[in-house]
Each structure stands twice: as C-alpha cells, then as structure tokens.
Design a protein around this motif. Structure first.
Motif, mmCIF file in Angstrom:
data_model
loop_
_atom_site.group_PDB
_atom_site.id
_atom_site.type_symbol
_atom_site.label_atom_id
_atom_site.label_comp_id
_atom_site.label_asym_id
_atom_site.label_seq_id
_atom_site.Cartn_x
_atom_site.Cartn_y
_atom_site.Cartn_z
ATOM 1 N N ALA A 250 52.123 -0.764 -16.527
ATOM 2 C CA ALA A 250 50.981 -1.526 -15.661
ATOM 3 C C ALA A 250 50.699 -0.846 -14.494
ATOM 4 O O ALA A 250 51.778 -0.322 -13.751
ATOM 5 C CB ALA A 250 51.060 -2.965 -15.412
ATOM 6 N N CYS A 251 49.585 -0.127 -14.194
ATOM 7 C CA CYS A 251 49.222 0.860 -13.311
ATOM 8 C C CYS A 251 47.805 0.339 -12.537
ATOM 9 O O CYS A 251 46.878 0.138 -13.313
ATOM 10 C CB CYS A 251 48.906 2.080 -13.518
ATOM 11 N N LYS B 251 37.093 -3.833 -22.784
ATOM 12 C CA LYS B 251 37.675 -5.133 -22.913
ATOM 13 C C LYS B 251 38.702 -5.311 -21.795
ATOM 14 O O LYS B 251 39.615 -4.718 -21.696
ATOM 15 C CB LYS B 251 38.325 -5.393 -24.412
ATOM 16 N N VAL B 252 38.400 -6.641 -21.191
ATOM 17 C CA VAL B 252 39.145 -6.836 -19.916
ATOM 18 C C VAL B 252 39.973 -8.076 -20.182
ATOM 19 O O VAL B 252 39.102 -9.274 -20.339
ATOM 20 C CB VAL B 252 38.347 -6.953 -18.565
ATOM 21 N N PHE C 236 42.889 -3.008 -20.455
ATOM 22 C CA PHE C 236 42.551 -3.572 -18.890
ATOM 23 C C PHE C 236 42.772 -4.873 -18.515
ATOM 24 O O PHE C 236 42.715 -5.813 -19.240
ATOM 25 C CB PHE C 236 41.081 -3.325 -18.690
ATOM 26 N N VAL C 237 43.470 -5.116 -17.381
ATOM 27 C CA VAL C 237 43.784 -6.559 -17.054
ATOM 28 C C VAL C 237 43.338 -6.743 -15.572
ATOM 29 O O VAL C 237 43.297 -5.911 -14.758
ATOM 30 C CB VAL C 237 45.293 -6.800 -17.126
ATOM 31 N N LEU C 238 42.393 -7.753 -15.455
ATOM 32 C CA LEU C 238 41.997 -8.164 -14.041
ATOM 33 C C LEU C 238 42.902 -9.381 -13.430
ATOM 34 O O LEU C 238 43.204 -10.370 -13.899
ATOM 35 C CB LEU C 238 40.530 -8.775 -14.138
ATOM 36 N N ARG C 239 43.624 -9.064 -12.366
ATOM 37 C CA ARG C 239 44.634 -9.774 -11.721
ATOM 38 C C ARG C 239 44.291 -9.945 -10.010
ATOM 39 O O ARG C 239 43.491 -9.103 -9.492
ATOM 40 C CB ARG C 239 45.874 -9.379 -11.690
ATOM 41 N N ARG D 199 47.017 -1.219 -18.665
ATOM 42 C CA ARG D 199 48.073 -1.307 -19.449
ATOM 43 C C ARG D 199 48.257 -0.415 -20.566
ATOM 44 O O ARG D 199 47.621 -0.136 -21.450
ATOM 45 C CB ARG D 199 48.411 -2.994 -19.781
ATOM 46 N N CYS D 200 49.309 0.405 -20.307
ATOM 47 C CA CYS D 200 49.473 1.668 -21.266
ATOM 48 C C CYS D 200 50.783 1.333 -22.109
ATOM 49 O O CYS D 200 51.767 0.731 -21.544
ATOM 50 C CB CYS D 200 49.810 2.835 -20.664
ATOM 51 N N HIS D 201 50.674 1.680 -23.532
ATOM 52 C CA HIS D 201 51.937 1.266 -24.359
ATOM 53 C C HIS D 201 52.392 2.858 -24.749
ATOM 54 O O HIS D 201 51.842 3.531 -25.308
ATOM 55 C CB HIS D 201 51.477 0.641 -25.709
ATOM 56 N N ARG D 202 53.616 3.014 -24.492
ATOM 57 C CA ARG D 202 54.290 4.367 -24.782
ATOM 58 C C ARG D 202 55.622 4.223 -25.148
ATOM 59 O O ARG D 202 56.798 3.666 -24.440
ATOM 60 C CB ARG D 202 54.404 5.286 -23.651
#
Length: 201
Positions: free
Chosen positions: A118-119, A47-48, A143-146, A109-112
C-alpha cells in the motif's frame, strides 16, 4: 516506482497514450472502458474502496460510519487531468462527508508476487493514469480512501486540537471522580465492618 510513473506521465506522446488506451480497452471485462479525446487527454473509470473510521452526517448510529459508504467500492468517472486531491473531494462530496479533504488520503494497493503493498499517493498524482498503466485488473492495482493514520495531527486545525484536549481533560476528570467514589464506598463499608468487629459486648 512513483518517480518513474511521474516521468512517464510527463513524456507520453499522444500516440503512446492512444496505444495504451486501445490495449486497456481490449482487456476490459466490465464495460468500463476509457475514451480518448482529440487533445490527448482521456476519461475513464476508477474503483475506490472506502475505509473510513468516522461517522458521516447521514449515519443514524453516532460514532459509526454510514453503512452505505464504509467498506464499499465506489466507481468514479474521471479525466486523466484529475488529481488525487480532486478525486478525494469528489468522493467526500458524494457521501456527504463534511470534514476537510486534508484529513483523508488516497492509497494505491499493488499486488506483486503474492505480496500486497500500500502506497499513499500525493495530491498531485493522476489516478486514471495509474489505472491506465496498470491495466483494468483490480487484483493488480486498486485504490483505497482512508483517513490519515493516528498521529498525523497536522491534518487538524488548532480549534479542533484544543477541543480534543478539552474532551480528554473531561474524560480524565470523570474517570478520577468515579475512582474516588468507588474507593469512598469501599472505605465506608470497611469502616462499618470494623465497627461490627470491635463493638463492645
């Protein structure tokens, strides 16, 4: 972390992939499972989220993104062999965005520990592998498309950059003309007021 993921991706055996796919499918809650192929590759869904600033050709409102695409989360069915670059191309094609894929980037995008990181992913990375390793939960990895951040001018061609300069020159000239007109009107009114004050009796 990225380097470790690349190394793991290069050295995973078919058995390890099979085990990971099995564990992944056990954790899936939305029926979007992965399918393992006999040659060791696998297919599945990612999913993006689209975070686009520019308009799409289908947008009825110039200067704004098409409401059907911007901000939405899109589900793509891809293979473990598909790279980030191929995923970006597929998304742009789906939403009829005609601009060059080099102007866009895919981020993970990681949640820790209550922090969000965001990488930017390189074009050679494999999103489905990242999804497999992280598991199906999007609150762990998404995932994010920018579009590239402002300042990354290398994504634009020379004619496009020259066009930007022409637009800036025109904007500057228009602003200057408006300013001159404004002060000319002010001067005219001031001169009229002075004439009224100094008018002989």
């Amino acid at each position: 972390d990225v380097e470790k993921e690349k190394e793991t991706h290069n050295y995973l055996s078919k058995e390890e992939i099979k085990e990971k796919v099995h564990k992944y499918n056990l954790a899936v809650t939305d029926k979007l499972k992965m399918t393992l192929n006999s040659n060791g590759t696998y297919t599945g869904f990612i999913k993006v989220q689209l975070e686009l600033c520019k308009t799409s050709p289908t947008s009825s409102n110039p200067g704004k993104p098409a409401p059907s695409s911007n901000g939405c989360v899109n589900t793509l069915h891809i293979s473990s062999t598909n790279t980030v670059g191929e995923v970006i191309e597929a998304l742009l094609k789906k939403f009829l965005v005609t601009e060059s894929p080099t102007k866009f980037a895919l981020y993970k995008r990681c949640h820790r520990e209550d922090q969000v990181y965001a990488c930017k992913l390189s074009d050679r990375e494999h999103p489905l592998y990242l999804r497999l390793v992280a598991g199906p939960r999007t609150d762990t990895l998404s995932f994010v498309l920018r579009e590239h951040e402002i300042g990354e001018w290398e994504a634009f061609s020379l004619p496009e950059l020259q066009n930007f300069l022409r637009l800036l020159d025109k904007e500057e000239d228009d602003h200057l003309q408006n300013l001159k007109k404004r002060y000319s009107t002010y001067r005219h009114k001031l001169e009229e007021a002075l004439r009224e004050v100094w008018k002989p009796d």
